[in-house]
Design a protein around this motif. Structure first.
Motif, short mmCIF file in Angstrom:
data_model
loop_
_atom_site.label_atom_id
_atom_site.label_comp_id
_atom_site.label_asym_id
_atom_site.label_seq_id
_atom_site.Cartn_x
_atom_site.Cartn_y
_atom_site.Cartn_z
N SER A 116 99.03 -19.83 51.91
CA SER A 116 97.77 -20.10 51.23
C SER A 116 96.77 -18.98 51.49
CB SER A 116 97.18 -21.42 51.73
OG SER A 116 95.86 -21.54 51.24
N PRO A 117 96.01 -18.58 50.48
CA PRO A 117 94.98 -17.56 50.68
C PRO A 117 93.79 -18.10 51.47
CG PRO A 117 94.93 -18.35 48.42
CD PRO A 117 96.10 -19.02 49.08
N SER A 123 93.69 -25.31 54.45
CA SER A 123 94.57 -25.16 53.31
C SER A 123 95.51 -26.33 53.07
CB SER A 123 95.39 -23.88 53.47
OG SER A 123 95.97 -23.87 54.76
N GLY A 252 99.42 -21.74 47.72
CA GLY A 252 100.13 -20.51 48.09
C GLY A 252 101.54 -20.43 47.56
#
Ligand code: IPM
Ligand code: MG
Length: 356
Positions: A116-117, A123, A252
């Protein structure tokens, strides 16, 4: 009679991921007639149109539709635009089959949480976007005037359209945490004010569901600030298009996310079209690099929603998680200390876990 499933592989990586999904369904013991038909660029090349009548007719006569992806650079510039795969195939298919309820789950898979960003801890997400799919600005009148120098798109919603999608979102929330956030732009748009009124009326009749409202710009922000707050997001066609891409990115793992587009229930069966969220990825087509898990998980959703077979759906989902737990990864989700596999190897691994 065995159930009939229309298989529309489409373009780019579509055929590769669909092959793996069919393989997995067969390994899970699903005895259905799988009938293949053309759609998108593949259909344009063979017949001149993106959605041939025979394809639509096959879908109408099937219990469910499993679709890969459509589109690619070869057909992007066709004129007029309604000959292009996306607008010429997907939109009429949704409309003709009355697929008004688009269900897009976005869930973080534990083995992929690092992808995940968002910062770790922020997240973990498990939400579903329920997007109205056959109304709004996508299907309103559009035209040019003043010699092409003025463009007009119209957004139209009726109360009945808002009611049926809202009730569908409530049903889905009932299987989960009973929380619906209805997203609109009621501070500006009249369609949004009708939307909000209608949702409020239905909320009063369904006190087991907690219903709140959020403006779409705030929702876009909340999704990156604290996505864990959402259970079910209910929204109109274009807002749902945008927010579902955002939600899927936060997990993500775009290559893992399935979707369902549902029509009305007929007895205990719901006609639906199932497809991965990702597109046709022409850049990696034909190289067995695509991630087939979104297509496989779409097939699981089909078993659950259309065939009411939650057991097979659970088994397929568990097989996918098991393959990830073993460290198998296609190129899109590969990290150090995992094992890089091809599209077919991933499909084989999931199928192997399902065979008796
Ligand atoms: C989607 C896609 C389509 C949409 C496009 C390809 C027409 O973005 O399914 O989300 O906007 O609905
Ligand atoms: Mg989209």
């Amino acid at each position: 009679m065995p159930p009939r499933i229309a298989i529309l592989p489409g373009d780019g990586i579509g055929p590769e991921v669909i092959d793996e999904a069919v393989k997995v369904l067969q390994a899970a013991g699903v005895a259905a007639d799988f009938e293949f038909a053309l759609i998108g660029g593949a259909a344009i090349d063979a017949t001149g149109v993106p959605l041939p009548d025979e394809t639509l007719e096959l879908c109408r006569q099937s219990d469910a539709v499993l679709l890969g992806a459509v589109g690619g650079p070869k057909w992007d510039t066709l004129e007029p635009a309604h000959l292009r795969p996306e607008v010429g195939a997907l939109l009429p298919l949704r409309r003709e089959l009355n697929l008004y309820a688009n269900v897009r789950p976005a869930r973080t898979m534990r083995p992929l949480v690092h992808a995940s960003p968002l910062k770790e801890g922020r997240s973990m997400i498990d939400l579903i976007v329920v997007r109205e799919l056959t109304g709004g600005i996508y299907f309103g009148e559009r035209f040019r005037k003043d010699d092409g120098k003025t463009a007009i798109d119209t957004a139209v919603y009726t109360r009945a359209e808002v009611e049926r999608i809202t009730l569908r979102a409530f049903e889905i929330a009932r299987q989960r945490r009973h929380q619906v956030v209805s997203v609109d732009k009621a501070n500006v748009l009249e369609t949004s004010r009708l939307w909000r009124e209608t949702v409020n009326d239905l909320a009063a009749q369904n006190p087991d569901i907690s219903v709140t409202h959020m403006l779409v710009d705030n929702c876009a922000m909340q999704l990156v600030r604290d996505p864990g707050q959402f259970d079910v997001i209910l929204t109109e066609n274009m807002f749902g298009d945008i927010l579902s891409d955002e939600a899927s990115m936060i997990t993500g793992s775009l290559g893992l996310l399935p979707s369902a587009s549902l029509s009305d229930a007929n007895g205990d069966k719901v006609f639906g079209l199932y497809e991965p969220i990702h597109g046709s990825a022409p850049d990696i087509a034909g190289q067995s690099r695509a991630n087939p898990l979104a297509a496989i998980l779409s097939a699981a959703m089909m078993m659950r929603f259309t065939f009411g077979d939650g057991r097979t759906a659970d088994r397929i989902e568990a097989a996918v998680e098991a393959a990830l737990d073993e460290g198998l990864r296609t190129a899109d989700i590969f990290e150090n200390e995992t094992r890089l596999v091809s599209t077919t190897e991933m499909g084989d691994a999931v199928a192997a876990k399902l065979r008796p």
